[in-house]
Every structure is written in structure tokens, then in C-alpha cells.
Scaffold this motif. Structure first.
Motif, PDB file in Angstrom:
ATOM      1  N   VAL A   1       2.101  10.754  -6.744  1.00 35.84           N
ATOM      2  CA  VAL A   1       0.699  10.441  -6.652  1.00 35.84           C
ATOM      3  C   VAL A   1      -0.185  11.471  -5.346  1.00 35.84           C
ATOM      4  O   VAL A   1      -1.330  12.028  -5.955  1.00 35.84           O
ATOM      5  CB  VAL A   1       0.436   8.913  -6.116  1.00 35.84           C
ATOM      6  CG1 VAL A   1      -0.878   8.874  -6.025  1.00 35.84           C
ATOM      7  CG2 VAL A   1       0.761   8.242  -7.228  1.00 35.84           C
ATOM      8  N   LEU A   2       0.620  11.654  -4.565  1.00 32.63           N
ATOM      9  CA  LEU A   2      -0.173  12.472  -3.320  1.00 32.63           C
ATOM     10  C   LEU A   2      -0.103  13.883  -3.728  1.00 32.63           C
ATOM     11  O   LEU A   2      -1.202  14.588  -3.747  1.00 32.63           O
ATOM     12  CB  LEU A   2       0.965  12.444  -2.075  1.00 32.63           C
ATOM     13  CG  LEU A   2       0.799  11.366  -1.263  1.00 32.63           C
ATOM     14  CD1 LEU A   2       1.875  11.249  -0.099  1.00 32.63           C
ATOM     15  CD2 LEU A   2      -0.596  11.224  -0.454  1.00 32.63           C
ATOM     16  N   LEU A   3       0.951  14.423  -4.633  1.00 30.23           N
ATOM     17  CA  LEU A   3       0.941  15.660  -5.210  1.00 30.23           C
ATOM     18  C   LEU A   3      -0.219  15.953  -6.208  1.00 30.23           C
ATOM     19  O   LEU A   3      -1.032  17.005  -5.949  1.00 30.23           O
ATOM     20  CB  LEU A   3       2.173  16.066  -6.011  1.00 30.23           C
ATOM     21  CG  LEU A   3       2.585  17.552  -6.127  1.00 30.23           C
ATOM     22  CD1 LEU A   3       2.886  18.292  -4.723  1.00 30.23           C
ATOM     23  CD2 LEU A   3       3.594  17.789  -6.991  1.00 30.23           C
ATOM     24  N   VAL A   4      -0.508  14.803  -6.976  1.00 30.89           N
ATOM     25  CA  VAL A   4      -1.640  15.026  -8.024  1.00 30.89           C
ATOM     26  C   VAL A   4      -2.992  14.900  -7.335  1.00 30.89           C
ATOM     27  O   VAL A   4      -4.050  15.694  -7.605  1.00 30.89           O
ATOM     28  CB  VAL A   4      -1.641  13.866  -8.934  1.00 30.89           C
ATOM     29  CG1 VAL A   4      -2.916  13.592  -9.868  1.00 30.89           C
ATOM     30  CG2 VAL A   4      -0.333  13.922  -9.975  1.00 30.89           C
ATOM     31  N   VAL A   5      -3.185  14.171  -6.314  1.00 35.02           N
ATOM     32  CA  VAL A   5      -4.287  14.025  -5.460  1.00 35.02           C
ATOM     33  C   VAL A   5      -4.414  15.402  -4.734  1.00 35.02           C
ATOM     34  O   VAL A   5      -5.790  15.822  -4.708  1.00 35.02           O
ATOM     35  CB  VAL A   5      -4.120  12.888  -4.291  1.00 35.02           C
ATOM     36  CG1 VAL A   5      -5.639  12.940  -3.502  1.00 35.02           C
ATOM     37  CG2 VAL A   5      -4.331  11.397  -5.229  1.00 35.02           C
TER      38      VAL A   5
ATOM     39  N   PRO B   1       0.931  -1.161   0.091  1.00 38.23           N
ATOM     40  CA  PRO B   1       0.007  -0.150   0.173  1.00 38.23           C
ATOM     41  C   PRO B   1       0.797   1.343   0.058  1.00 38.23           C
ATOM     42  O   PRO B   1       0.547   2.280  -0.402  1.00 38.23           O
ATOM     43  CB  PRO B   1      -0.683  -0.231   1.281  1.00 38.23           C
ATOM     44  CG  PRO B   1      -0.772  -1.613   1.599  1.00 38.23           C
ATOM     45  CD  PRO B   1       0.570  -2.272   1.187  1.00 38.23           C
ATOM     46  N   PHE B   2       2.004   1.370   0.518  1.00 33.16           N
ATOM     47  CA  PHE B   2       2.898   2.346   0.574  1.00 33.16           C
ATOM     48  C   PHE B   2       3.537   2.717  -0.823  1.00 33.16           C
ATOM     49  O   PHE B   2       4.069   3.781  -0.738  1.00 33.16           O
ATOM     50  CB  PHE B   2       3.833   2.154   1.995  1.00 33.16           C
ATOM     51  CG  PHE B   2       3.251   2.250   3.293  1.00 33.16           C
ATOM     52  CD1 PHE B   2       2.713   3.129   3.813  1.00 33.16           C
ATOM     53  CD2 PHE B   2       3.213   0.977   3.780  1.00 33.16           C
ATOM     54  CE1 PHE B   2       1.884   3.287   4.958  1.00 33.16           C
ATOM     55  CE2 PHE B   2       2.457   0.840   5.173  1.00 33.16           C
ATOM     56  CZ  PHE B   2       1.800   2.175   5.690  1.00 33.16           C
ATOM     57  N   ALA B   3       3.675   1.572  -1.433  1.00 36.59           N
ATOM     58  CA  ALA B   3       4.636   1.806  -2.857  1.00 36.59           C
ATOM     59  C   ALA B   3       3.812   2.631  -3.466  1.00 36.59           C
ATOM     60  O   ALA B   3       4.341   3.358  -4.333  1.00 36.59           O
ATOM     61  CB  ALA B   3       4.891   0.404  -3.257  1.00 36.59           C
ATOM     62  N   THR B   4       2.477   2.409  -3.421  1.00 37.28           N
ATOM     63  CA  THR B   4       1.408   3.377  -4.501  1.00 37.28           C
ATOM     64  C   THR B   4       1.189   4.650  -4.015  1.00 37.28           C
ATOM     65  O   THR B   4       1.056   5.642  -4.922  1.00 37.28           O
ATOM     66  CB  THR B   4       0.044   2.555  -4.620  1.00 37.28           C
ATOM     67  OG1 THR B   4      -0.422   2.427  -3.255  1.00 37.28           O
ATOM     68  CG2 THR B   4       0.084   1.047  -5.013  1.00 37.28           C
ATOM     69  N   LEU B   5       1.648   4.895  -2.720  1.00 39.15           N
ATOM     70  CA  LEU B   5       1.670   6.351  -2.059  1.00 39.15           C
ATOM     71  C   LEU B   5       3.021   7.138  -2.361  1.00 39.15           C
ATOM     72  O   LEU B   5       3.464   7.427  -1.266  1.00 39.15           O
ATOM     73  CB  LEU B   5       1.241   6.331  -0.825  1.00 39.15           C
ATOM     74  CG  LEU B   5      -0.271   6.044  -0.454  1.00 39.15           C
ATOM     75  CD1 LEU B   5      -0.323   5.948   1.096  1.00 39.15           C
ATOM     76  CD2 LEU B   5      -1.198   7.082  -1.099  1.00 39.15           C
TER      77      LEU B   5
END
Ligand SMILES: [Zn+2]
Length: 64
Positions: A45-49, A37-41
Motif C-alpha cells: 500500500v505504501l508503494l502504491v501511495v 492502523p498498522f495492519a493496513t499500512l
């Protein structure tokens, strides 16, 4: 799910102890899954979200 309680079918030891190759393989797989789960975060990705959330908020403010 924690891998602390898992008992190996090959050596009857705890998988977390890594007494045999089967234990070590299972332990490595479980640790990989825990990191999944942390690999996808990743930061991108966080910046885009975050940008999407700010844009949505801005649109909501403008439409009022
Ligand atoms: Zn084992």
C-alpha cells in the motif's frame, strides 16, 4: 485510548494485568485494535501511495 487505566467489571483488577478470562479477552481485543492502523499500512500500500504521489507531482510539473 490506552488500556492501562481500564478496570475489569469481573475481577475489579486492571485489564492490563489479565487476572481473569474477561481481562485477557479485553486485553487481546485492545491490542488487536492498536495494531489495526498498522495492519493496513503494509509495504504494498505504501508503494502504491508513493507511486501515485510521484505521478501526481510529475503531472503537475508537465502542466506548468
Ligand atoms: Zn478481570
Amino acid at each position: 485510548m490506552t488500556c492501562d487505566q481500564l478496570v475489569c467489571a469481573n475481577c475489579n483488577g486492571r485489564v492490563i494485568d489479565g487476572r481473569c478470562p474477561v481481562c485477557r479477552a479485553n486485553r487481546a481485543r485492545l491490542q488487536q485494535e492498536q495494531h489495526g492502523p498498522f495492519a493496513t499500512l503494509n509495504p504494498t500500500v505504501l508503494l502504491v501511495v508513493l507511486c501515485a504521489a510521484v505521478l501526481a507531482l510529475a503531472l503537475l510539473m508537465m502542466t506548468r
